[in-house]
Design an enzyme around this catalytic site. Structure first.
Site, PDB file in Angstrom:
ATOM      1  N   CYS A 156       0.830  -1.208   0.000  1.00 22.76           N
ATOM      2  CA  CYS A 156       0.000   0.000   0.000  1.00 22.76           C
ATOM      3  C   CYS A 156       0.870   1.266   0.000  1.00 22.76           C
ATOM      4  O   CYS A 156       1.777   1.402   0.825  1.00 22.76           O
ATOM      5  CB  CYS A 156      -0.925   0.001   1.213  1.00 22.76           C
ATOM      6  SG  CYS A 156      -1.961   1.477   1.263  1.00 22.76           S
ATOM      7  N   GLY A 161      -3.122  -2.214 -14.226  1.00 19.57           N
ATOM      8  CA  GLY A 161      -3.541  -1.634 -15.500  1.00 19.57           C
ATOM      9  C   GLY A 161      -4.319  -2.543 -16.427  1.00 19.57           C
ATOM     10  O   GLY A 161      -4.515  -2.194 -17.597  1.00 19.57           O
TER      11      GLY A 161
END
Ligand SMILES: Cc1cc2nc3c(=O)[nH]c(=O)nc-3n(C[C@H](O)[C@H](O)[C@H](O)COP(=O)(O)O)c2cc1C
EC number: 1.3.1.-
Length: 317
Positions: A103, A211
């Site tokens: 994160c 992506g």
């Protein structure tokens, strides 16, 4: 057998990436109904918070059978809290426990957690040991995984992959953007591939991430980089169809799903929690004529009957 229950192995694993504030119970219900991914994750759950005040994490821990296989994700940096938290979640029926080591949120990094764990091999080892001990003491055979990122520099990336390969875990997910890139920008599949092949050498499963826009791309990446699967994140927000072959819903399907989602959010969080529907609403309204106008109107609704009335009136025009 252990893998089979958590990570389906017949085909590539095309899963829904964990997203804080997004992949909550209502969203996973919608996702499971529209196009069920091979694997889903909870939003991340802080180990210290869970240990000290488990009732505050109740919503994040709720799931039902349709959402399975479901992995519960934990974040933090203290091995003892990981142990305590894993003891709490291990008997709850999840299909695996995942450690967040990727994160990029500054508040998480400041606490030495998430992406801060990258390259901290001794600490990661202790965290894994804590979780393994908890699993052994409770259910015994729950799979353990880590979701992390590549490092942009080749040698460092390989060293990180070697450290991951040495851990007693079952699966690693590698996001192909480095920590500085956070959640956008080019995805370095060469680095993912490099790391993945090292980790796979130790017999673990490896998922790539970053992506991916549709199922075709997901399968291509698996094939091209010899991955066991991939996770799709942002492309699934407002588009649960992304996991199916045909990812373009009719307007009728879309509107029905928006209304369903609004209702599930209100049922789950109550009227005061309705606003968590808005971020989904914004993403559902893309790429069709009138999307912008509808988005603005959806953001003015206060409950799901208003959403339904609005969608009915738009459908009639
Ligand atoms: C709103 C949001 C919240 C996220 N929360 C988490 C999280 O709780 N745990 C985690 O491991 N990754 C989290 N991520 C990262 C995603 O799981 C994923 O790695 C990232 O979005 C890259 O995949 P994508 O390019 O397909 O979106 C989050 C991403 C977004 C956009």
């Amino acid at each position: 057998m252990k893998y089979y229950t958590a990570y389906p192995r017949d085909n590539q694993i095309i899963g829904l990436a964990p997203m804080d504030g997004v992949t909550d119970y209502p969203a996973r219900q919608i996702q499971a109904k529209i196009a069920k991914p091979a694997l889903m994750y909870t939003e991340f759950i802080n180990v210290e918070g869970l240990t000290k005040k488990p009732q505050a994490q109740e919503n994040r821990l709720k799931f039902d059978q349709e959402q399975q296989p479901l992995i519960v994700q934990l974040w933090g940096n203290n091995p003892e809290y990981f142990y305590q938290a894993a003891k709490i979640v291990a008997p709850l029926g999840f299909n695996g426990i995942d450690i967040n080591a990727g994160c990029p949120n500054p508040r998480v990094l400041k606490r030495g957690a998430g992406g801060s764990l990258i390259g901290k091999n001794d600490l990661i080892q202790e965290i894994v040991n804590g979780c393994k001990n908890a699993i052994k003491e409770t259910k015994g055979n729950l799979p353990l995984s880590i979701k992390t990122r590549i490092i942009g520099e080749k040698e460092e990336n390989c060293r990180w992959a070697e450290a991951l390969a040495d851990l007693d875990i079952d699966l690693v997910c590698l996001h192909g953007r480095d920590l500085e890139q956070r959640l956008s920008g080019p995805v370095d599949w060469e680095r993912v591939n490099e790391g993945a092949q090292i980790i796979k050498g130790s017999g673990k499963l490896v998922l790539g991430n970053g992506g991916i826009k549709n199922r075709t791309q997901a399968l291509e990446k698996c094939k091209q980089y010899n991955l066991d699967g991939v996770l799709i994140g942002q492309a699934a927000i407002g588009n649960p169809w992304v996991f199916s072959q045909n990812d373009t819903p009719t307007k009728k399907e879309l509107f029905k799903t928006i209304a369903d989602h609004a209702r599930k959010v209100e049922e789950f969080y109550g009227p005061r929690g309705f606003k968590s529907f808005y971020k989904h609403a914004v993403c559902y309204c893309r790429n069709f004529s009138g999307a912008k106008e509808l988005r603005i109107k959806l953001l003015q609704t206060k409950n799901w009957p208003q959403v339904e009335n609005l969608l009915n009136s738009v459908a009639l025009t």
